[in-house]
Design a protein around this motif. Structure first.
Motif, PDB file in Angstrom:
ATOM      1  N   PRO A  76     -49.311 -14.225  35.972  1.00  0.00           N
ATOM      2  CA  PRO A  76     -50.686 -14.725  36.097  1.00  0.00           C
ATOM      3  C   PRO A  76     -51.696 -13.638  35.749  1.00  0.00           C
ATOM      4  CG  PRO A  76     -49.412 -15.211  38.084  1.00  0.00           C
ATOM      5  CD  PRO A  76     -48.588 -14.278  37.245  1.00  0.00           C
ATOM      6  N   TYR A  77     -52.841 -14.068  35.245  1.00  0.00           N
ATOM      7  CA  TYR A  77     -53.913 -13.145  34.870  1.00  0.00           C
ATOM      8  C   TYR A  77     -55.227 -13.720  35.375  1.00  0.00           C
ATOM      9  CZ  TYR A  77     -56.442  -9.739  32.022  1.00  0.00           C
ATOM     10  OH  TYR A  77     -57.236  -8.697  31.587  1.00  0.00           O
ATOM     11  N   ASP A  78     -55.931 -12.954  36.205  1.00  0.00           N
ATOM     12  CA  ASP A  78     -57.190 -13.405  36.787  1.00  0.00           C
ATOM     13  C   ASP A  78     -58.249 -13.623  35.705  1.00  0.00           C
ATOM     14  OD1 ASP A  78     -58.985 -14.069  38.835  1.00  0.00           O
ATOM     15  OD2 ASP A  78     -59.735 -12.021  38.937  1.00  0.00           O
ATOM     16  N   ALA A  79     -59.035 -14.674  35.871  1.00  0.00           N
ATOM     17  CA  ALA A  79     -60.153 -14.989  34.969  1.00  0.00           C
ATOM     18  C   ALA A  79     -59.693 -15.153  33.523  1.00  0.00           C
ATOM     19  CB  ALA A  79     -61.262 -13.946  35.092  1.00  0.00           C
ATOM     20  N   LEU A  80     -58.525 -15.717  33.342  1.00  0.00           N
ATOM     21  CA  LEU A  80     -57.957 -15.903  32.008  1.00  0.00           C
ATOM     22  C   LEU A  80     -58.866 -16.739  31.118  1.00  0.00           C
ATOM     23  CD1 LEU A  80     -55.407 -15.150  30.411  1.00  0.00           C
ATOM     24  CD2 LEU A  80     -54.405 -17.303  31.180  1.00  0.00           C
ATOM     25  N   TYR A  81     -59.630 -17.631  31.706  1.00  0.00           N
ATOM     26  CA  TYR A  81     -60.540 -18.515  30.957  1.00  0.00           C
ATOM     27  C   TYR A  81     -61.618 -17.743  30.202  1.00  0.00           C
ATOM     28  CZ  TYR A  81     -62.473 -17.783  35.585  1.00  0.00           C
ATOM     29  OH  TYR A  81     -62.868 -17.205  36.766  1.00  0.00           O
ATOM     30  N   ASN A  82     -61.762 -16.456  30.435  1.00  0.00           N
ATOM     31  CA  ASN A  82     -62.727 -15.632  29.692  1.00  0.00           C
ATOM     32  C   ASN A  82     -62.166 -15.145  28.352  1.00  0.00           C
ATOM     33  OD1 ASN A  82     -64.896 -15.659  31.546  1.00  0.00           O
ATOM     34  ND2 ASN A  82     -63.758 -14.225  32.829  1.00  0.00           N
ATOM     35  N   PHE A  83     -60.931 -15.534  28.054  1.00  0.00           N
ATOM     36  CA  PHE A  83     -60.260 -15.069  26.853  1.00  0.00           C
ATOM     37  C   PHE A  83     -59.772 -16.266  26.042  1.00  0.00           C
ATOM     38  CE2 PHE A  83     -59.909 -11.894  30.171  1.00  0.00           C
ATOM     39  CZ  PHE A  83     -60.415 -10.775  29.526  1.00  0.00           C
ATOM     40  N   GLU A  84     -59.066 -15.999  24.972  1.00  0.00           N
ATOM     41  CA  GLU A  84     -58.511 -17.071  24.152  1.00  0.00           C
ATOM     42  C   GLU A  84     -57.405 -17.778  24.935  1.00  0.00           C
ATOM     43  OE1 GLU A  84     -56.299 -17.691  19.846  1.00  0.00           O
ATOM     44  OE2 GLU A  84     -57.238 -15.776  20.292  1.00  0.00           O
ATOM     45  N   VAL A  85     -57.601 -19.058  25.220  1.00  0.00           N
ATOM     46  CA  VAL A  85     -56.644 -19.836  26.009  1.00  0.00           C
ATOM     47  C   VAL A  85     -56.632 -21.292  25.565  1.00  0.00           C
ATOM     48  CG1 VAL A  85     -56.817 -18.428  28.117  1.00  0.00           C
ATOM     49  CG2 VAL A  85     -58.308 -20.402  27.830  1.00  0.00           C
ATOM     50  N   VAL A  86     -55.570 -21.965  25.955  1.00  0.00           N
ATOM     51  CA  VAL A  86     -55.524 -23.420  25.983  1.00  0.00           C
ATOM     52  C   VAL A  86     -55.326 -23.770  27.444  1.00  0.00           C
ATOM     53  CG1 VAL A  86     -54.189 -25.464  25.361  1.00  0.00           C
ATOM     54  CG2 VAL A  86     -54.666 -23.716  23.640  1.00  0.00           C
ATOM     55  N   GLU A  87     -56.131 -24.702  27.937  1.00  0.00           N
ATOM     56  CA  GLU A  87     -56.034 -25.062  29.346  1.00  0.00           C
ATOM     57  C   GLU A  87     -55.942 -26.571  29.507  1.00  0.00           C
ATOM     58  OE1 GLU A  87     -59.472 -22.908  30.816  1.00  0.00           O
ATOM     59  OE2 GLU A  87     -60.774 -24.604  30.415  1.00  0.00           O
ATOM     60  N   GLU A  97     -58.815 -33.851  43.905  1.00  0.00           N
ATOM     61  CA  GLU A  97     -57.998 -32.648  43.792  1.00  0.00           C
ATOM     62  C   GLU A  97     -57.510 -32.549  42.356  1.00  0.00           C
ATOM     63  OE1 GLU A  97     -55.645 -31.924  47.842  1.00  0.00           O
ATOM     64  OE2 GLU A  97     -55.225 -33.854  46.912  1.00  0.00           O
ATOM     65  N   TYR A  98     -57.456 -31.332  41.844  1.00  0.00           N
ATOM     66  CA  TYR A  98     -56.947 -31.154  40.492  1.00  0.00           C
ATOM     67  C   TYR A  98     -56.314 -29.791  40.330  1.00  0.00           C
ATOM     68  CZ  TYR A  98     -61.306 -28.613  39.267  1.00  0.00           C
ATOM     69  OH  TYR A  98     -62.354 -27.726  39.207  1.00  0.00           O
ATOM     70  N   VAL A  99     -55.473 -29.695  39.308  1.00  0.00           N
ATOM     71  CA  VAL A  99     -54.858 -28.427  38.960  1.00  0.00           C
ATOM     72  C   VAL A  99     -55.309 -28.072  37.547  1.00  0.00           C
ATOM     73  CG1 VAL A  99     -52.695 -29.432  38.073  1.00  0.00           C
ATOM     74  CG2 VAL A  99     -52.714 -27.083  38.886  1.00  0.00           C
ATOM     75  N   GLU A 100     -55.618 -26.804  37.379  1.00  0.00           N
ATOM     76  CA  GLU A 100     -55.987 -26.255  36.076  1.00  0.00           C
ATOM     77  C   GLU A 100     -54.876 -25.289  35.680  1.00  0.00           C
ATOM     78  OE1 GLU A 100     -59.578 -23.462  34.269  1.00  0.00           O
ATOM     79  OE2 GLU A 100     -59.931 -24.643  36.082  1.00  0.00           O
ATOM     80  N   LEU A 101     -54.263 -25.538  34.532  1.00  0.00           N
ATOM     81  CA  LEU A 101     -53.210 -24.674  33.997  1.00  0.00           C
ATOM     82  C   LEU A 101     -53.736 -24.030  32.730  1.00  0.00           C
ATOM     83  CD1 LEU A 101     -50.270 -27.243  34.240  1.00  0.00           C
ATOM     84  CD2 LEU A 101     -50.795 -25.441  35.876  1.00  0.00           C
ATOM     85  N   GLU A 102     -53.733 -22.699  32.677  1.00  0.00           N
ATOM     86  CA  GLU A 102     -54.273 -21.965  31.538  1.00  0.00           C
ATOM     87  C   GLU A 102     -53.173 -21.121  30.903  1.00  0.00           C
ATOM     88  OE1 GLU A 102     -57.630 -19.671  32.812  1.00  0.00           O
ATOM     89  OE2 GLU A 102     -58.449 -21.332  33.976  1.00  0.00           O
ATOM     90  N   PHE A 103     -53.171 -21.106  29.565  1.00  0.00           N
ATOM     91  CA  PHE A 103     -52.137 -20.397  28.818  1.00  0.00           C
ATOM     92  C   PHE A 103     -52.766 -19.560  27.719  1.00  0.00           C
ATOM     93  CE2 PHE A 103     -50.688 -24.698  29.990  1.00  0.00           C
ATOM     94  CZ  PHE A 103     -49.817 -24.340  31.005  1.00  0.00           C
ATOM     95  N   ALA A 104     -52.324 -18.307  27.597  1.00  0.00           N
ATOM     96  CA  ALA A 104     -52.865 -17.390  26.590  1.00  0.00           C
ATOM     97  C   ALA A 104     -51.791 -17.022  25.577  1.00  0.00           C
ATOM     98  CB  ALA A 104     -53.388 -16.123  27.267  1.00  0.00           C
ATOM     99  N   PRO A 105     -52.200 -16.698  24.348  1.00  0.00           N
ATOM    100  CA  PRO A 105     -51.231 -16.325  23.312  1.00  0.00           C
ATOM    101  C   PRO A 105     -50.364 -15.124  23.681  1.00  0.00           C
ATOM    102  CG  PRO A 105     -53.405 -16.643  22.339  1.00  0.00           C
ATOM    103  CD  PRO A 105     -53.576 -16.712  23.828  1.00  0.00           C
ATOM    104  N   CYS A 106     -50.864 -14.229  24.522  1.00  0.00           N
ATOM    105  CA  CYS A 106     -50.089 -13.034  24.894  1.00  0.00           C
ATOM    106  C   CYS A 106     -49.000 -13.340  25.916  1.00  0.00           C
ATOM    107  CB  CYS A 106     -51.018 -11.960  25.443  1.00  0.00           C
ATOM    108  SG  CYS A 106     -51.747 -12.382  27.045  1.00  0.00           S
ATOM    109  N   GLY A 107     -48.967 -14.574  26.449  1.00  0.00           N
ATOM    110  CA  GLY A 107     -47.947 -14.952  27.412  1.00  0.00           C
ATOM    111  C   GLY A 107     -48.433 -14.977  28.846  1.00  0.00           C
ATOM    112  N   ALA A 108     -49.681 -14.606  29.088  1.00  0.00           N
ATOM    113  CA  ALA A 108     -50.238 -14.694  30.438  1.00  0.00           C
ATOM    114  C   ALA A 108     -50.595 -16.147  30.740  1.00  0.00           C
ATOM    115  CB  ALA A 108     -51.480 -13.819  30.563  1.00  0.00           C
TER     116      ALA A 108
END
Length: 192
Positions: A76-87, A97-108
């Motif tokens: 996991p990486y804090d504040a990942l949404y500040n970088f290149e992601v797909v969420e 209630e909801y879940v947010e799943l964020e994924f970055a090209p670097c694997g975080a």
């Protein structure tokens, strides 16, 4: 402009009894409602390797900006949404209630269980996430196994976003149109 009442039946059938093999989504629209000018980010949700999981496969254009400092693949990486992601966002409209799943090209990755809007109940849950970047082709691919226990009960809405550098109109893109193309968390959830 495509508005999403969402495929209530298909998602619940996939997530809760595995009767649907996969569902595909494309992130094709900028916040201003105009089509993206690069290949769309694509997501495929599939039945997981066990009855209590599902998978998400991501294929997206790679921009390499902004780069994530000290990225550790698989963590996991804090504040990942500040970088290149797909969420992705999975919402139960009855409970909000909801879940947010964020994924970055670097694997975080970053998992946030939220209720109500933007109020984190649980953060930094572990995921089996791998990603690869093909710089020559300008794409990245990621695969994740998600436990269904991470989702709120009775998920019935979904949306997906791609975030990267670019002009303000091109920085945030979405699968399903937000209200009047406005960028706000409240609007994100209205169309989930």
């Amino acid at each position: 402009m495509k508005l999403n009442p969402f495929l209530h039946l298909s998602l619940s059938v996939l997530l809760y009894n595995g009767a649907v093999a996969e569902i595909q989504y494309s992130i094709e629209t900028n916040w201003n409602g105009k089509p993206v000018v690069h290949p769309a980010a694509n997501l495929t949700l599939s039945v997981g390797p066990t009855n209590d999981t599902f998978t998400i496969h991501v294929q997206a254009a790679y921009f390499g900006s902004p780069e994530i400092p000290d990225c550790e693949a698989g963590y996991p990486y804090d504040a990942l949404y500040n970088f290149e992601v797909v969420e992705t966002f999975f919402l139960c409209s009855e409970s909000n209630e909801y879940v947010e799943l964020e994924f970055a090209p670097c694997g975080a990755h970053l998992v946030l269980l939220l209720y109500p809007t933007r109020n984190a109940l649980v953060e930094y849950l572990p995921l089996e996430f791998t990603a690869q970047i093909d710089r020559q082709a300008g794409v990245w691919i990621g695969d994740v196994i998600v436990p269904t226990s991470f989702l709120p009960a009775d998920v019935n809405r979904f949306n997906a976003f791609a975030i990267h550098s670019g002009t303000p109109e091109e920085q945030v893109q979405h699968c399903y149109t937000t209200l009047a193309g406005q960028h706000s968390e409240k609007n994100n959830l209205n169309v989930l």
